[in-house]
Design a protein around this motif. Structure first.
Motif, PDB file in Angstrom:
ATOM      1  N   GLY A 148       0.779  -1.228   0.000  1.00  0.00           N
ATOM      2  CA  GLY A 148       0.000   0.000   0.000  1.00  0.00           C
ATOM      3  C   GLY A 148       0.810   1.276   0.000  1.00  0.00           C
ATOM      4  N   LEU A 149       2.135   1.172  -0.061  1.00  0.00           N
ATOM      5  CA  LEU A 149       2.958   2.374  -0.067  1.00  0.00           C
ATOM      6  C   LEU A 149       2.900   3.057  -1.420  1.00  0.00           C
ATOM      7  N   SER A 150       2.972   4.382  -1.410  1.00  0.00           N
ATOM      8  CA  SER A 150       3.063   5.121  -2.664  1.00  0.00           C
ATOM      9  C   SER A 150       4.404   4.820  -3.323  1.00  0.00           C
ATOM     10  N   HIS A 151       4.534   5.199  -4.583  1.00  0.00           N
ATOM     11  CA  HIS A 151       5.794   4.942  -5.289  1.00  0.00           C
ATOM     12  C   HIS A 151       6.966   5.586  -4.566  1.00  0.00           C
ATOM     13  N   ASP A 152       6.819   6.866  -4.180  1.00  0.00           N
ATOM     14  CA  ASP A 152       7.935   7.569  -3.549  1.00  0.00           C
ATOM     15  C   ASP A 152       8.262   6.981  -2.185  1.00  0.00           C
ATOM     16  N   ASP A 153       7.244   6.683  -1.382  1.00  0.00           N
ATOM     17  CA  ASP A 153       7.491   6.085  -0.062  1.00  0.00           C
ATOM     18  C   ASP A 153       8.132   4.709  -0.201  1.00  0.00           C
ATOM     19  N   ALA A 154       7.663   3.940  -1.180  1.00  0.00           N
ATOM     20  CA  ALA A 154       8.233   2.611  -1.403  1.00  0.00           C
ATOM     21  C   ALA A 154       9.690   2.714  -1.842  1.00  0.00           C
ATOM     22  N   MET A 155      10.000   3.687  -2.683  1.00  0.00           N
ATOM     23  CA  MET A 155      11.369   3.843  -3.149  1.00  0.00           C
ATOM     24  C   MET A 155      12.294   4.235  -2.005  1.00  0.00           C
ATOM     25  N   ALA A 156      11.864   5.162  -1.158  1.00  0.00           N
ATOM     26  CA  ALA A 156      12.689   5.568  -0.015  1.00  0.00           C
ATOM     27  C   ALA A 156      12.946   4.384   0.913  1.00  0.00           C
ATOM     28  N   GLU A 157      11.891   3.605   1.181  1.00  0.00           N
ATOM     29  CA  GLU A 157      12.023   2.423   2.038  1.00  0.00           C
ATOM     30  C   GLU A 157      12.944   1.393   1.394  1.00  0.00           C
ATOM     31  N   ALA A 158      12.796   1.187   0.091  1.00  0.00           N
ATOM     32  CA  ALA A 158      13.616   0.195  -0.613  1.00  0.00           C
ATOM     33  C   ALA A 158      15.087   0.594  -0.609  1.00  0.00           C
ATOM     34  N   LEU A 159      15.361   1.870  -0.787  1.00  0.00           N
ATOM     35  CA  LEU A 159      16.749   2.329  -0.771  1.00  0.00           C
ATOM     36  C   LEU A 159      17.399   2.047   0.577  1.00  0.00           C
ATOM     37  N   CYS A 160      16.669   2.320   1.652  1.00  0.00           N
ATOM     38  CA  CYS A 160      17.212   2.065   2.989  1.00  0.00           C
ATOM     39  C   CYS A 160      17.438   0.581   3.226  1.00  0.00           C
ATOM     40  N   ARG A 161      16.451  -0.225   2.853  1.00  0.00           N
ATOM     41  CA  ARG A 161      16.597  -1.676   3.054  1.00  0.00           C
ATOM     42  C   ARG A 161      17.777  -2.222   2.262  1.00  0.00           C
ATOM     43  N   ALA A 162      17.930  -1.772   1.029  1.00  0.00           N
ATOM     44  CA  ALA A 162      19.019  -2.264   0.186  1.00  0.00           C
ATOM     45  C   ALA A 162      20.373  -1.883   0.771  1.00  0.00           C
ATOM     46  N   ALA A 163      20.494  -0.636   1.229  1.00  0.00           N
ATOM     47  CA  ALA A 163      21.768  -0.178   1.795  1.00  0.00           C
ATOM     48  C   ALA A 163      22.108  -0.936   3.073  1.00  0.00           C
ATOM     49  N   VAL A 191      15.756  12.718   0.202  1.00  0.00           N
ATOM     50  CA  VAL A 191      15.704  13.281   1.550  1.00  0.00           C
ATOM     51  C   VAL A 191      15.047  12.305   2.522  1.00  0.00           C
ATOM     52  N   ALA A 192      13.921  11.714   2.114  1.00  0.00           N
ATOM     53  CA  ALA A 192      13.218  10.769   2.989  1.00  0.00           C
ATOM     54  C   ALA A 192      14.074   9.546   3.283  1.00  0.00           C
ATOM     55  N   ALA A 193      14.768   9.035   2.267  1.00  0.00           N
ATOM     56  CA  ALA A 193      15.606   7.855   2.464  1.00  0.00           C
ATOM     57  C   ALA A 193      16.753   8.146   3.418  1.00  0.00           C
ATOM     58  N   CYS A 194      17.390   9.290   3.271  1.00  0.00           N
ATOM     59  CA  CYS A 194      18.512   9.640   4.152  1.00  0.00           C
ATOM     60  C   CYS A 194      18.046   9.872   5.582  1.00  0.00           C
ATOM     61  N   ARG A 195      16.889  10.497   5.737  1.00  0.00           N
ATOM     62  CA  ARG A 195      16.371  10.709   7.091  1.00  0.00           C
ATOM     63  C   ARG A 195      16.074   9.383   7.777  1.00  0.00           C
ATOM     64  N   GLN A 196      15.501   8.449   7.027  1.00  0.00           N
ATOM     65  CA  GLN A 196      15.209   7.138   7.604  1.00  0.00           C
ATOM     66  C   GLN A 196      16.505   6.407   7.954  1.00  0.00           C
ATOM     67  N   LEU A 197      17.462   6.459   7.042  1.00  0.00           N
ATOM     68  CA  LEU A 197      18.735   5.784   7.283  1.00  0.00           C
ATOM     69  C   LEU A 197      19.446   6.383   8.501  1.00  0.00           C
ATOM     70  N   ALA A 198      19.344   7.689   8.667  1.00  0.00           N
ATOM     71  CA  ALA A 198      19.978   8.348   9.810  1.00  0.00           C
ATOM     72  C   ALA A 198      19.394   7.871  11.137  1.00  0.00           C
ATOM     73  N   ARG A 199      18.123   7.456  11.104  1.00  0.00           N
ATOM     74  CA  ARG A 199      17.495   6.933  12.328  1.00  0.00           C
ATOM     75  C   ARG A 199      17.894   5.489  12.596  1.00  0.00           C
ATOM     76  N   GLU A 200      18.245   4.757  11.546  1.00  0.00           N
ATOM     77  CA  GLU A 200      18.448   3.313  11.678  1.00  0.00           C
ATOM     78  C   GLU A 200      19.890   2.899  11.929  1.00  0.00           C
ATOM     79  N   THR A 201      20.846   3.788  11.650  1.00  0.00           N
ATOM     80  CA  THR A 201      22.247   3.401  11.774  1.00  0.00           C
ATOM     81  C   THR A 201      23.085   4.599  12.178  1.00  0.00           C
ATOM     82  N   ASP A 202      24.268   4.313  12.710  1.00  0.00           N
ATOM     83  CA  ASP A 202      25.189   5.400  13.037  1.00  0.00           C
ATOM     84  C   ASP A 202      26.388   5.429  12.096  1.00  0.00           C
ATOM     85  N   TYR A 203      26.310   4.685  10.994  1.00  0.00           N
ATOM     86  CA  TYR A 203      27.368   4.799   9.990  1.00  0.00           C
ATOM     87  C   TYR A 203      27.351   6.210   9.395  1.00  0.00           C
ATOM     88  N   PRO A 204      28.515   6.761   9.031  1.00  0.00           N
ATOM     89  CA  PRO A 204      28.528   8.075   8.364  1.00  0.00           C
ATOM     90  C   PRO A 204      27.817   8.008   7.024  1.00  0.00           C
TER      91      PRO A 204
END
Length: 365
Positions: A148-163, A191-204
């Protein structure tokens, strides 16, 4: 004013990344790496513009063979950009690069990833992993859209999961000297993907809007995307990706950092928009002042002025720009020079520019 996100600290050559270190500027050569002379010349130009880390493409063994000549004379840390063949990464590490950029998903099987991780660990260099819309695991976007995610939300989530999946693969081989990038050509997704990633990890985190386009469009997209994250305190290195001379990428990146208050311009140059009161060629005047500042900095000199103003109106100019250390304002066939809003002299347009340059030079060391 900005509360920086606390991330792990890594080192690329002499440049510290993360852990509160200053945000560093990166770029990538667009020369043929196999042409060591041309690549070295471009890297020198990038360094003069303010670049601190440079990435070079290593598509084959001929490029690997050029690395020692490049590394021997370059003033900047060199990162080898590797795709598909893990052996190119191993050979680049042996050549002495200061870091490698790989996508563990396309570098080969687990044996290849392990070999790169072990070689990087032995050499004490970091690995940058990343994801973009063209490197997502098969079926991940469909799975997220079906939820049920929109294209943009799904892409941001997918980028984080892949990384994060790439990070976990390296962690499985006891490698943690990692820097991450998640990039998109669509600014809100990046922007959304980086914000999510910043919450999930402390890697630079390395920031950039990929495939941003030519300067006219790419500068704006990069400033919006990178700037929004920097103001959030997110980001440890940045690269502005433009279709054109990579020196322009560096200049834009530096200006983004200055605009966010993360780097001191010394001096900041302000100029007013032209209007019906403007009676001189303000555009040319501002360009000449900027060129003079750039020439001073290119010689490695420092200008001990916080702000310089180039204004088009002698009536309002000094008042509007009274915060500037020094300024020049135009009138009909003449200009005035001022310090902190107080006029110090009136000159012809030609003489005024020469006097203004001389005033700048007085504060150069």
């Amino acid at each position: 004013m900005i509360q920086r996100r606390i991330s792990r600290k890594i080192r690329v050559g002499k440049v510290l990344i993360g852990g509160g270190s200053p945000v560093s500027v990166q770029s990538m050569t667009n020369t043929d790496t196999r042409d060591a002379v041309a690549t070295c010349e471009q890297i020198k130009r990038l360094a003069a513009a303010g670049c601190e880390i440079v990435r070079v493409a290593v598509p084959d063994q001929a490029a690997v063979k050029a690395l020692p000549a490049i590394l021997a004379t370059m003033p900047l840390p060199i990162i080898a950009d590797i795709h598909f063949d893990y052996r190119l990464a191993l050979d680049s590490i042996s050549a002495g690069v200061h870091g490698v950029r790989i996508n563990p998903g396309n570098i080969g099987d687990a044996t290849g990833v392990r070999a790169v991780a072990e070689a990087a660990a032995k050499s004490g260099i970091p690995i940058r992993v990343g994801a973009n819309s063209g490197s997502l695991p098969m079926g991940l976007m469909k799975q997220l859209r079906d939820q049920g995610l929109s294209h943009d939300d799904a892409m941001a989530e997918a980028l984080c999961r892949a990384a994060m999946e790439q990070c976990r693969l390296l962690e499985h081989f006891n490698f943690n000297d990692i820097k991450i990038s998640v990039k998109s050509s669509t600014v809100p997704i990046m922007v959304a993907a980086c914000r999510q990633l910043a919450r999930e990890t402390d890697y630079p985190l390395h920031l950039g809007v990929t495939e941003a386009g030519t300067a006219a469009r790419g500068v704006v997209k990069s400033a919006v995307g990178i700037g929004a994250l920097l103001l959030d305190g997110i980001g440890d290195t940045i690269r502005v990706s433009l279709t054109g001379d990579p020196v322009d990428e560096v200049l834009c990146a530096v200006r983004i950092l200055e605009s966010c208050g993360l780097r001191c311009a010394m001096p900041e140059i302000v100029s007013c928009p032209t209007c019906g009161r403007t009676e001189i060629d303000l555009i040319s005047l501002a360009a000449k002042v900027e060129a003079h500042i750039a020439a001073i900095k290119a010689e490695g000199n420092k200008i001990n002025l916080r702000k310089i103003a180039v204004m088009g109106c002698v009536v309002n100019g000094p008042g509007e720009a009274k915060d500037a250390d020094i300024g020049i304002a135009g009138g009909k066939g003449k200009v005035v020079l001022f310090r902190h809003g107080k006029v110090i002299g009136t000159y012809s347009e030609g003489d005024g520019l020469a006097m203004f340059k001389a005033e700048i030079d007085k504060h150069t060391s």
